[in-house]
Design an enzyme around this catalytic site. Structure first.
Site, short mmCIF file in Angstrom:
data_model
loop_
_atom_site.label_atom_id
_atom_site.label_comp_id
_atom_site.label_asym_id
_atom_site.label_seq_id
_atom_site.Cartn_x
_atom_site.Cartn_y
_atom_site.Cartn_z
N ASP A 75 3.88 -8.43 -35.07
CA ASP A 75 3.79 -9.87 -34.82
C ASP A 75 2.53 -10.16 -34.03
OD1 ASP A 75 4.65 -8.97 -32.30
OD2 ASP A 75 5.96 -10.71 -31.98
N TYR B 117 -0.33 -11.27 -31.23
CA TYR B 117 -0.48 -11.17 -29.79
C TYR B 117 0.08 -12.45 -29.15
CZ TYR B 117 -3.85 -7.41 -30.79
OH TYR B 117 -4.47 -6.26 -31.22
N PHE C 226 -3.85 -7.36 -35.47
CA PHE C 226 -4.63 -6.55 -34.53
C PHE C 226 -5.94 -7.19 -34.07
CE2 PHE C 226 -2.01 -3.37 -36.76
CZ PHE C 226 -1.37 -2.80 -35.68
N HIS D 60 1.53 4.56 -34.09
CA HIS D 60 0.94 3.26 -33.76
C HIS D 60 -0.23 3.45 -32.78
CE1 HIS D 60 0.74 -0.89 -32.24
NE2 HIS D 60 1.37 -1.23 -33.35
#
Length: 217
Positions: free
Chosen positions: A62, A64, A75, A182
């Site tokens: 989702d 920031y 990202f 991740h």
């Protein structure tokens, strides 16, 4: 989005009333408080990357949830805002894999065919995962299915357990899945660093007659 090549194939995957539900959800949440990204950036991923040009999909969870960060691309944050830790680690891996990208806004990737898609497209300020499970997953799953149906070679970069769950939607044998831990500081040292996703993606694309991504742009 109605005028985009994405619209009809996505719509075909979903119930007829679903887009009305999305609009109602957006009206409700943006009237209720601070939501990221700005409303005109909610669909930025599919606005920035044309369907026929998709070469790579980088799937996030989702947006920031801090001021000025989210811009509708997974990202990525504008250069005017400091890079969050996960993005810093992505750029470290890029440096070790290919070279140094001088900025951290990833819009240039999107314009080259990198679909920077979050599974959830909105978030309340300060509440990570605040809209998970409410409206977005059927839509973004439909986006993944539409891309899966394309004939051109496509690389799916799946970082972390959440993104890797989406492998069940990627069934086209023409495509490549690149997966690792991740890039979050909590997990980057468990297999993200050293995974070389960027050179892997370009090697696959060029070996299948496509052009690679200029990841340093």
């Amino acid at each position: 989005m109605e005028h985009s090549a994405w619209y009809e194939p996505i719509k075909a995957q979903l119930p007829d009333h679903y887009f009305n539900k999305i609009n109602q959800f957006l009206d409700q949440v943006y009237a209720s408080g601070t939501i990221y990204p700005p409303r005109d950036k909610v669909f930025a991923a599919i606005q920035a990357t044309e369907l026929k040009n998709v070469k790579v999909v980088i799937l996030g969870q989702d947006p920031y949830h801090g001021p000025g960060q989210a811009q509708g691309l997974s990202f990525s944050v504008p250069n005017s805002v400091a890079a969050p830790p996960s993005l810093q680690n992505i750029l470290k891996e890029l440096r070790d894999d290919i070279g140094v990208k001088e900025d951290h806004d990833l819009t240039a990737w999107a314009e080259q065919g990198v679909l920077l898609l979050n599974a959830c497209l909105t978030v309340p300020a300060g509440q990570a995962n605040g809209h998970v499970g409410q409206i977005w997953e059927p839509f973004t799953d439909a986006v993944i299915k539409v891309v899966n149906s394309l004939d051109q070679p496509i690389v799916y970069i799946l970082w972390g357990a959440y993104a890797r769950k989406k492998k069940v939607l990627i069934t086209n044998p023409k495509h490549l899945i690149v997966e690792s831990a991740h890039p979050s500081p909590l997990s980057a040292y468990r297999g993200f660093f050293g995974s070389k996703p960027f050179s892997q993606a370009n090697a696959f694309l060029t070996s299948h007659g496509s052009t690679g991504i200029n990841w340093l742009q």
